[in-house]
Design an enzyme around this catalytic site. Structure first.
Site, mmCIF file in Angstrom:
data_model
loop_
_atom_site.group_PDB
_atom_site.id
_atom_site.type_symbol
_atom_site.label_atom_id
_atom_site.label_comp_id
_atom_site.label_asym_id
_atom_site.label_seq_id
_atom_site.Cartn_x
_atom_site.Cartn_y
_atom_site.Cartn_z
ATOM 1 N N ASN A 276 55.774 19.824 65.410
ATOM 2 C CA ASN A 276 55.837 19.797 63.945
ATOM 3 C C ASN A 276 56.556 18.505 63.574
ATOM 4 O O ASN A 276 57.782 18.430 63.602
ATOM 5 C CB ASN A 276 56.586 21.022 63.420
ATOM 6 C CG ASN A 276 56.573 21.112 61.902
ATOM 7 O OD1 ASN A 276 56.118 20.198 61.218
ATOM 8 N ND2 ASN A 276 57.081 22.204 61.372
ATOM 9 N N ARG B 189 51.143 21.041 63.842
ATOM 10 C CA ARG B 189 51.092 21.530 62.476
ATOM 11 C C ARG B 189 50.705 20.371 61.564
ATOM 12 O O ARG B 189 51.316 19.301 61.617
ATOM 13 C CB ARG B 189 52.449 22.084 62.050
ATOM 14 C CG ARG B 189 52.444 22.629 60.637
ATOM 15 C CD ARG B 189 53.800 23.136 60.226
ATOM 16 N NE ARG B 189 53.753 23.762 58.916
ATOM 17 C CZ ARG B 189 54.791 24.338 58.323
ATOM 18 N NH1 ARG B 189 55.960 24.354 58.948
ATOM 19 N NH2 ARG B 189 54.673 24.888 57.142
ATOM 20 N N HIS C 132 51.625 27.341 53.406
ATOM 21 C CA HIS C 132 52.211 28.406 54.246
ATOM 22 C C HIS C 132 51.137 29.267 54.919
ATOM 23 O O HIS C 132 51.399 30.396 55.328
ATOM 24 C CB HIS C 132 53.140 29.317 53.420
ATOM 25 C CG HIS C 132 54.391 28.650 52.950
ATOM 26 N ND1 HIS C 132 54.908 28.865 51.693
ATOM 27 C CD2 HIS C 132 55.230 27.770 53.553
ATOM 28 C CE1 HIS C 132 56.013 28.155 51.540
ATOM 29 N NE2 HIS C 132 56.222 27.467 52.660
ATOM 30 N N ARG D 58 62.694 22.969 44.496
ATOM 31 C CA ARG D 58 61.506 22.791 43.661
ATOM 32 C C ARG D 58 61.551 23.755 42.476
ATOM 33 O O ARG D 58 61.963 24.898 42.607
ATOM 34 C CB ARG D 58 60.225 23.035 44.465
ATOM 35 C CG ARG D 58 60.007 22.065 45.606
ATOM 36 C CD ARG D 58 58.684 22.350 46.309
ATOM 37 N NE ARG D 58 58.593 21.626 47.565
ATOM 38 C CZ ARG D 58 58.222 22.182 48.726
ATOM 39 N NH1 ARG D 58 57.918 23.472 48.775
ATOM 40 N NH2 ARG D 58 58.159 21.462 49.818
ATOM 41 N N GLU E 70 55.480 30.787 63.091
ATOM 42 C CA GLU E 70 54.424 29.794 62.919
ATOM 43 C C GLU E 70 54.127 29.050 64.217
ATOM 44 O O GLU E 70 52.972 28.713 64.502
ATOM 45 C CB GLU E 70 54.815 28.818 61.816
ATOM 46 C CG GLU E 70 54.869 29.456 60.441
ATOM 47 C CD GLU E 70 55.575 28.606 59.404
ATOM 48 O OE1 GLU E 70 54.899 28.132 58.486
ATOM 49 O OE2 GLU E 70 56.799 28.426 59.519
#
Length: 395
Positions: free
Chosen positions: A9, A87, A176, A237, A381
C-alpha cells in the site's frame, strides 16, 4: 508452505507492506517504510513479535521497496513470495475487478490520476518500484473503486449537465471497496446468510469514513462520490456541504477554489469542529472531561451517520444487518451506542453488554433480541488484496 503474497500500500511518503500466507490468513511479517522524500527515511518491520527499524540509504520509493525485499530475504522469507498485490485507490470506470498489472493497466491507472491526484501517483510509484525490484513476480492491482462499479445509474449520476459525465467522468465512484467486499463476506458467513441473497448497510468508520448499501454482495449505493470528500463527517474531511460555499469562501477568504477544497479535506471534519483532534479516541476523552466542542463534534458525526444509515436503507428491499467496521466502527463503544439510539425509529436497540465487550478485535452482534441486527466485523483489507492476488495468480 502455503501461498505467500506480498501486499503493498504505497502512499506519497510511505509504503505499508504485509506478507500474508493466503491459506491460513496469517500475516507473517508486516511493516512501514516512512518519511520517504525526507532526510530521515526509515523502515520498520514487525516479525515474530519483534520490531526492527532500519535507516534507508536513500529516501525514494524504489530504495524502500528494495529494503523491504532485502529484509524479507534476510529473514528467510524472500523465496516464499509468489506475487505482489497493490492497493490502488482509483480505477475509474476502467476496472470493475482486480487485475494483473500490464503496461495497458498502468496507462489506465495513469488516466485516473486527475480523479485521485494525491493517491494514484503514489500507488503507481509502488507498482513501478516493485516491477523494478522483482520483475519476475506477477503484480496485481486491487482497486478501492472497483466494488462500486455495480452502482445503478440513478445512484452514480449527479444532477448536473450530462456532458460533464460523458466528457469529464463526473460521477459517483465510491471508495473503501476493498474493505466492503471483505466485511460483507465475513458478515454473511457469521450470520449464516448466503452472500448472493443478502442485504447489508455497512459503515466503514476510520479517519476516512463512508457507508454503503450492499445487495447480494454488490454495491447499490454509497456515500463517497467523485472524490472521498463527499458524505459522512470524517477525521479531517467535511463530508457533505453546500457546494456554493466554495465560491463564497473563495471570495471572503481571498483564496483559490483549490485552496478551499484543500481546507475541506485537511482542516475540517472532527478536527475543524473540535479545534482539538481528528482522533475519535481523543475527542471521547475530551468530551468526558467536559470539552463542549469535542461533544459537539461527536454529536454531529453521530447525527450525519445515523441519517445516512436511514438513507441507505431505501436502496435495499430489506436490511439483514447493519455492519460497523474500520478503526472507529470496531472500537468506539460510545459512538455505536449513540448511533443505535438514534435508529430506534428503524427498529434498532442496543445490547449494552454486548456492545461494551465488542472491541479490540472482537466481533459480534451488538443489538438485543428485540432489535434488527447490528454487528461489528473487523476489516482486513490486506487479506482481501492477498486473496484477490492469489486467485488471479492461480488462474
Amino acid at each position: 508452505m502455503g501461498l505467500h503474497i506480498l501486499v503493498i500500500n504505497s502512499g506519497s511518503s510511505s509504503i505499508k507492506f504485509s506478507l500474508i500466507e493466503v491459506d491460513t490468513h496469517k500475516t507473517v511479517i508486516s511493516g512501514l517504510a516512512e518519511k520517504l522524500g525526507l532526510e530521515t527515511a526509515v523502515l520498520h518491520a514487525k516479525h515474530n513479535g519483534e520490531t526492527q527499524t532500519i535507516e534507508l540509504e536513500k529516501n525514494d520509493h524504489e530504495t524502500a521497496m528494495q529494503a523491504i525485499l532485502k529484509t524479507l530475504q534476510e529473514k528467510g522469507l524472500g523465496k516464499e513470495i509468489k506475487a505482489v498485490g497493490h492497493r490502488v485507490v482509483h480505477g475509474g470506470e476502467y476496472f470493475s475487478s482486480s487485475t494483473i498489472v500490464t503496461p495497458e493497466v498502468i496507462k489506465a491507472i495513469e488516466k485516473c490520476v486527475p480523479y485521485a491526484p494525491l493517491h494514484n501517483p503514489a500507488n503507481l510509484i509502488g507498482i513501478t518500484g516493485a516491477l523494478h525490484a522483482v520483475p519476475e513476480l506477477p503484480q496485481v492491482a486491487v482497486f478501492d473503486t472497483a466494488f462500486h462499479q455495480t452502482l445503478p445509474q440513478h445512484a452514480y449520476l449527479y444532477a448536473v449537465p450530462t456532458e460533464w459525465y460523458k466528457e469529464h467522468g463526473v460521477r459517483r465512484y465510491g471508495f473503501h471497496g476493498i474493505s466492503y467486499r471483505f466485511v460483507t463476506q465475513e458478515a454473511a458467513s457469521s450470520l449464516q446468510i448466503p452472500l448472493d441473497n443478502s442485504a447489508f448497510v455497512c459503515a466503514h468508520l476510520g479517519n476516512g469514513a463512508s457507508i454503503t448499501a450492499i445487495l447480494n454482495g454488490k454495491s447499490v449505493d454509497t456515500s463517497m462520490g467523485f472524490t472521498p470528500l463527499e458524505g459522512l463527517v470524517m477525521g479531517t474531511r467535511s463530508g457533505d456541504i453546500d457546494p456554493a460555499l466554495i465560491g463564497y469562501l473563495s471570495d471572503v477568504l481571498k483564496k483559490e477554489a483549490h485552496e478551499i477544497v484543500d481546507m475541506l479535506n485537511k482542516k475540517s471534519g472532527l478536527l475543524g469542529l473540535s479545534g482539538l483532534s481528528n482522533d475519535m479516541r481523543e475527542l471521547e476523552a475530551a468530551a468526558a472531561n467536559g470539552d463542549e466542542r469535542a461533544k459537539t463534534a461527536i454529536e454531529i458525526f453521530v447525527f450525519r451517520l445515523a441519517k445516512y444509515i436511514a438513507a441507505m436503507s431505501v436502496s435495499l428491499p430489506r436490511v439483514d444487518a447493519l455492519i460497523f467496521t474500520g478503526g472507529i466502527g470496531e472500537n468506539s463503544v460510545l459512538l455505536r451506542r449513540k448511533v443505535i439510539e438514534r435508529l430506534a425509529v428503524l427498529g434498532y436497540f442496543i445490547d449494552e453488554e454486548a456492545n461494551g465487550r465488542t472491541i479490540r478485535g472482537k466481533a459480534g452482534i451488538i443489538t438485543n433480541q428485540q432489535s434488527k441486527k447490528a454487528i461489528v466485523i473487523n476489516t482486513n483489507e490486506e487479506l482481501m488484496i492477498a486473496m484477490d492476488t492469489a486467485a488471479l495468480v492461480k488462474s
